[in-house]
Enzyme design. Structure first.
Site, PDB file in Angstrom:
ATOM      1  N   GLU A   1     -11.733 -30.775 -24.949  1.00 53.16           N
ATOM      2  CA  GLU A   1     -11.426 -31.187 -26.320  1.00 53.16           C
ATOM      3  C   GLU A   1     -12.692 -31.600 -27.059  1.00 53.16           C
ATOM      4  O   GLU A   1     -12.889 -31.243 -28.231  1.00 53.16           O
ATOM      5  CB  GLU A   1     -10.447 -32.375 -26.329  1.00 53.16           C
ATOM      6  CG  GLU A   1      -9.137 -32.105 -25.642  1.00 53.16           C
ATOM      7  CD  GLU A   1      -9.090 -32.538 -24.175  1.00 53.16           C
ATOM      8  OE1 GLU A   1      -8.028 -32.985 -23.734  1.00 53.16           O
ATOM      9  OE2 GLU A   1     -10.136 -32.411 -23.482  1.00 53.16           O
TER      10      GLU A   1
ATOM     11  N   CYS B   1     -10.501 -38.456 -25.375  1.00 50.01           N
ATOM     12  CA  CYS B   1     -10.229 -37.280 -26.197  1.00 50.01           C
ATOM     13  C   CYS B   1      -9.165 -37.566 -27.252  1.00 50.01           C
ATOM     14  O   CYS B   1      -9.282 -37.115 -28.390  1.00 50.01           O
ATOM     15  CB  CYS B   1      -9.833 -36.104 -25.313  1.00 50.01           C
ATOM     16  SG  CYS B   1     -11.194 -35.549 -24.253  1.00 50.01           S
TER      17      CYS B   1
ATOM     18  N   CYS C   1      -6.985 -37.206 -22.411  1.00 48.81           N
ATOM     19  CA  CYS C   1      -7.261 -38.555 -21.910  1.00 48.81           C
ATOM     20  C   CYS C   1      -7.478 -39.490 -23.102  1.00 48.81           C
ATOM     21  O   CYS C   1      -7.478 -39.060 -24.260  1.00 48.81           O
ATOM     22  CB  CYS C   1      -8.498 -38.539 -21.024  1.00 48.81           C
ATOM     23  SG  CYS C   1     -10.040 -38.228 -21.927  1.00 48.81           S
TER      24      CYS C   1
ATOM     25  N   HIS D   1     -15.655 -32.980 -21.992  1.00 53.46           N
ATOM     26  CA  HIS D   1     -14.285 -32.497 -21.796  1.00 53.46           C
ATOM     27  C   HIS D   1     -14.037 -31.321 -22.736  1.00 53.46           C
ATOM     28  O   HIS D   1     -14.718 -31.172 -23.765  1.00 53.46           O
ATOM     29  CB  HIS D   1     -13.284 -33.598 -22.109  1.00 53.46           C
ATOM     30  CG  HIS D   1     -13.275 -34.709 -21.117  1.00 53.46           C
ATOM     31  ND1 HIS D   1     -12.215 -35.583 -20.999  1.00 53.46           N
ATOM     32  CD2 HIS D   1     -14.184 -35.103 -20.187  1.00 53.46           C
ATOM     33  CE1 HIS D   1     -12.471 -36.464 -20.056  1.00 53.46           C
ATOM     34  NE2 HIS D   1     -13.666 -36.201 -19.549  1.00 53.46           N
TER      35      HIS D   1
END
Length: 171
Positions: A58, A89, A86, A56
């Site tokens: 992040e 993260c 999410c 992701h």
């Protein structure tokens, strides 16, 4: 120093555009040093490219910052991300001791800052983050909408082509 949230969110949006161009869900992130506004790292979604569920935006920015700073504690930094993090993260933000989170748009299906959960400020965790939401919200949300509209059109086109090939094969 008070950071210029819109300035850094625009950098995160530029990262999201990179993801979009690669066919990745367009989420971008930038980690900035609170003290002087220096950009420490950047990231965008790379799940499809890397075949990695943890790639992701992040997580990519956090990994890069840890490598550059040669430490896992990222205190003194602010993360700018185009979409609400999410649970994975958000947990990484807490575990890496990032001071502040700034994000653009909420994420009703996976958001773990306000939409579904509040991981970053859970009362039982040993670290909490300052959170600012809604920075360039419309632009962040629109990029996602455009991406998924394009993806739906691609899927429709693919089905039309498959149906056309099936009809040709039957003839």
């Amino acid at each position: 120093m008070i950071l210029d949230d819109e300035k850094y969110m625009r950098l995160a949006l530029a990262e999201a555009e990179k993801a979009y161009a690669r066919g990745e869900i367009p989420i971008g992130a930038v980690l900035v040093r609170n003290e002087d506004g220096t950009v420490v790292s950047r990231g965008h979604n790379l799940r499809e490219s890397k075949n990695d569920a943890t790639a992701h935006a992040e997580m990519e920015a956090i990994r890069e910052a840890c490598a550059r700073l040669n430490r896992w504690r990222l205190s003194g930094l602010t993360l700018y991300v185009t979409i609400e993090p999410c649970a994975m993260c958000a947990g990484a933000l807490v575990n890496s001791r990032i001071d502040r989170l700034v994000y653009g748009s909420t994420e009703s299906k996976f958001g773990a800052v306000e939409s579904i959960f509040n991981v970053v400020n859970h009362r039982l965790l040993n670290h909490r983050l300052s959170v600012t939401a809604g920075v360039l919200e419309d632009e962040c949300r629109q990029l996602m909408k455009d991406f998924f509209r394009m993806r739906r059109e691609q899927n429709k086109q693919k089905k039309r082509e498959e149906n056309s090939e099936e009809k040709s094969a039957d003839s």
